[in-house]
Design a protein around this motif. Structure first.
Motif, mmCIF file in Angstrom:
data_model
loop_
_atom_site.group_PDB
_atom_site.id
_atom_site.type_symbol
_atom_site.label_atom_id
_atom_site.label_comp_id
_atom_site.label_asym_id
_atom_site.label_seq_id
_atom_site.Cartn_x
_atom_site.Cartn_y
_atom_site.Cartn_z
ATOM 1 N N PRO A 47 0.794 -1.225 0.000
ATOM 2 C CA PRO A 47 0.000 0.000 0.000
ATOM 3 C C PRO A 47 0.827 1.277 0.000
ATOM 4 O O PRO A 47 0.352 2.316 -0.449
ATOM 5 C CB PRO A 47 -0.851 -0.111 1.267
ATOM 6 C CG PRO A 47 -0.184 -1.140 2.100
ATOM 7 C CD PRO A 47 0.567 -2.040 1.186
ATOM 8 N N ALA A 52 1.847 2.237 -5.897
ATOM 9 C CA ALA A 52 0.548 2.525 -5.279
ATOM 10 C C ALA A 52 0.365 4.025 -5.072
ATOM 11 O O ALA A 52 -0.710 4.572 -5.368
ATOM 12 C CB ALA A 52 0.415 1.784 -3.956
ATOM 13 N N ARG A 53 1.385 4.688 -4.586
ATOM 14 C CA ARG A 53 1.274 6.141 -4.375
ATOM 15 C C ARG A 53 1.026 6.857 -5.698
ATOM 16 O O ARG A 53 0.176 7.752 -5.784
ATOM 17 C CB ARG A 53 2.539 6.677 -3.694
ATOM 18 C CG ARG A 53 2.673 6.232 -2.250
ATOM 19 C CD ARG A 53 3.757 6.990 -1.496
ATOM 20 N NE ARG A 53 4.985 7.224 -2.217
ATOM 21 C CZ ARG A 53 6.078 6.457 -2.155
ATOM 22 N NH1 ARG A 53 6.088 5.373 -1.391
ATOM 23 N NH2 ARG A 53 7.164 6.765 -2.840
ATOM 24 N N ARG A 56 -2.605 6.138 -6.911
ATOM 25 C CA ARG A 56 -3.647 6.814 -6.111
ATOM 26 C C ARG A 56 -3.710 8.302 -6.486
ATOM 27 O O ARG A 56 -4.779 8.901 -6.470
ATOM 28 C CB ARG A 56 -3.392 6.626 -4.630
ATOM 29 C CG ARG A 56 -3.693 5.204 -4.169
ATOM 30 C CD ARG A 56 -3.590 5.072 -2.667
ATOM 31 N NE ARG A 56 -3.663 3.709 -2.208
ATOM 32 C CZ ARG A 56 -4.775 3.017 -2.028
ATOM 33 N NH1 ARG A 56 -5.935 3.562 -2.311
ATOM 34 N NH2 ARG A 56 -4.733 1.773 -1.587
ATOM 35 N N ARG A 57 -2.590 8.877 -6.847
ATOM 36 C CA ARG A 57 -2.536 10.287 -7.238
ATOM 37 C C ARG A 57 -2.989 10.473 -8.684
ATOM 38 O O ARG A 57 -3.687 11.425 -9.017
ATOM 39 C CB ARG A 57 -1.096 10.815 -7.067
ATOM 40 C CG ARG A 57 -0.918 12.289 -7.374
ATOM 41 C CD ARG A 57 0.538 12.721 -7.307
ATOM 42 N NE ARG A 57 1.486 11.736 -7.792
ATOM 43 C CZ ARG A 57 1.661 11.384 -9.061
ATOM 44 N NH1 ARG A 57 0.967 11.963 -10.002
ATOM 45 N NH2 ARG A 57 2.550 10.466 -9.393
ATOM 46 N N PRO A 59 -4.452 7.839 -11.658
ATOM 47 C CA PRO A 59 -4.813 6.441 -11.926
ATOM 48 C C PRO A 59 -4.464 5.919 -13.318
ATOM 49 O O PRO A 59 -4.717 4.748 -13.615
ATOM 50 C CB PRO A 59 -6.326 6.422 -11.698
ATOM 51 C CG PRO A 59 -6.756 7.808 -12.027
ATOM 52 C CD PRO A 59 -5.621 8.702 -11.568
ATOM 53 N N ASP A 83 -10.447 0.911 -8.892
ATOM 54 C CA ASP A 83 -10.789 0.444 -7.551
ATOM 55 C C ASP A 83 -9.545 -0.112 -6.883
ATOM 56 O O ASP A 83 -8.569 -0.483 -7.557
ATOM 57 C CB ASP A 83 -11.871 -0.643 -7.633
ATOM 58 C CG ASP A 83 -12.586 -0.892 -6.319
ATOM 59 O OD1 ASP A 83 -12.384 -0.113 -5.355
ATOM 60 O OD2 ASP A 83 -13.359 -1.871 -6.248
ATOM 61 N N TRP A 84 -9.594 -0.160 -5.559
ATOM 62 C CA TRP A 84 -8.560 -0.785 -4.739
ATOM 63 C C TRP A 84 -9.248 -1.776 -3.832
ATOM 64 O O TRP A 84 -10.301 -1.467 -3.256
ATOM 65 C CB TRP A 84 -7.830 0.265 -3.894
ATOM 66 C CG TRP A 84 -6.997 1.188 -4.714
ATOM 67 C CD1 TRP A 84 -7.387 2.385 -5.245
ATOM 68 C CD2 TRP A 84 -5.643 0.991 -5.114
ATOM 69 N NE1 TRP A 84 -6.352 2.946 -5.954
ATOM 70 C CE2 TRP A 84 -5.267 2.113 -5.881
ATOM 71 C CE3 TRP A 84 -4.705 -0.016 -4.884
ATOM 72 C CZ2 TRP A 84 -3.996 2.248 -6.429
ATOM 73 C CZ3 TRP A 84 -3.445 0.115 -5.427
ATOM 74 C CH2 TRP A 84 -3.101 1.230 -6.191
ATOM 75 N N ALA A 115 -4.829 -3.406 -7.116
ATOM 76 C CA ALA A 115 -5.277 -2.350 -8.014
ATOM 77 C C ALA A 115 -6.109 -3.001 -9.117
ATOM 78 O O ALA A 115 -5.663 -3.944 -9.769
ATOM 79 C CB ALA A 115 -4.085 -1.611 -8.615
#
Length: 127
Positions: A47, A52-53, A56-57, A59, A83-84, A115
């Protein structure tokens, strides 16, 4: 919806290189295990990982996929993480995807998130 050619590739044990966009706009690319969940593509990661970072910022994601039997046939996907999935549902997907690659259950030492990628462009072969 996944094309039948792409689903065939993803049902095997290909190596996917996932490209994400770093905060400064530069690409970040890493190899991952890859699979499907319905008509979507799934990859998993820690995560707090860079991947992942980044996702999330922003996609947007691209995948370059190589099969063991034909690594020079281009297989590419572009799409977005929509989605996560974590917790028990995430671990079910991690275990299912990892079983294609390793003969033991995926280690539980570190947390993992899945992801879920909605493909917008799918291409298998030169066509």
């Amino acid at each position: 919806m996944l094309t039948s050619d792409l689903r065939r590739v993803l049902d095997g044990a290909p190596i996917a290189h996932v490209a994400t966009v770093s905060p400064d706009g530069s690409p970040h690319v890493v190899p991952v295990f890859v699979g499907t969940d319905g008509d979507r593509i799934v990859v998993f990661t820690g995560p707090g990982s860079v991947k992942a970072r980044n996702l999330r910022r922003d996609p947007r994601v691209a995948l370059s996929i190589a099969t063991a039997d034909d690594p020079f046939t281009p297989v590419t996907v572009r799409g977005r993480v929509v989605d996560w999935i974590d917790g028990d549902a995430g671990w079910e997907i991690v275990d299912r995807v990892a079983a294609k690659y390793i003969p033991v259950p995926y280690p539980r030492e570190d947390p993992r998130v899945v992801a879920v990628i909605e493909p917008t462009v799918q291409k298998v072969g030169m066509g």
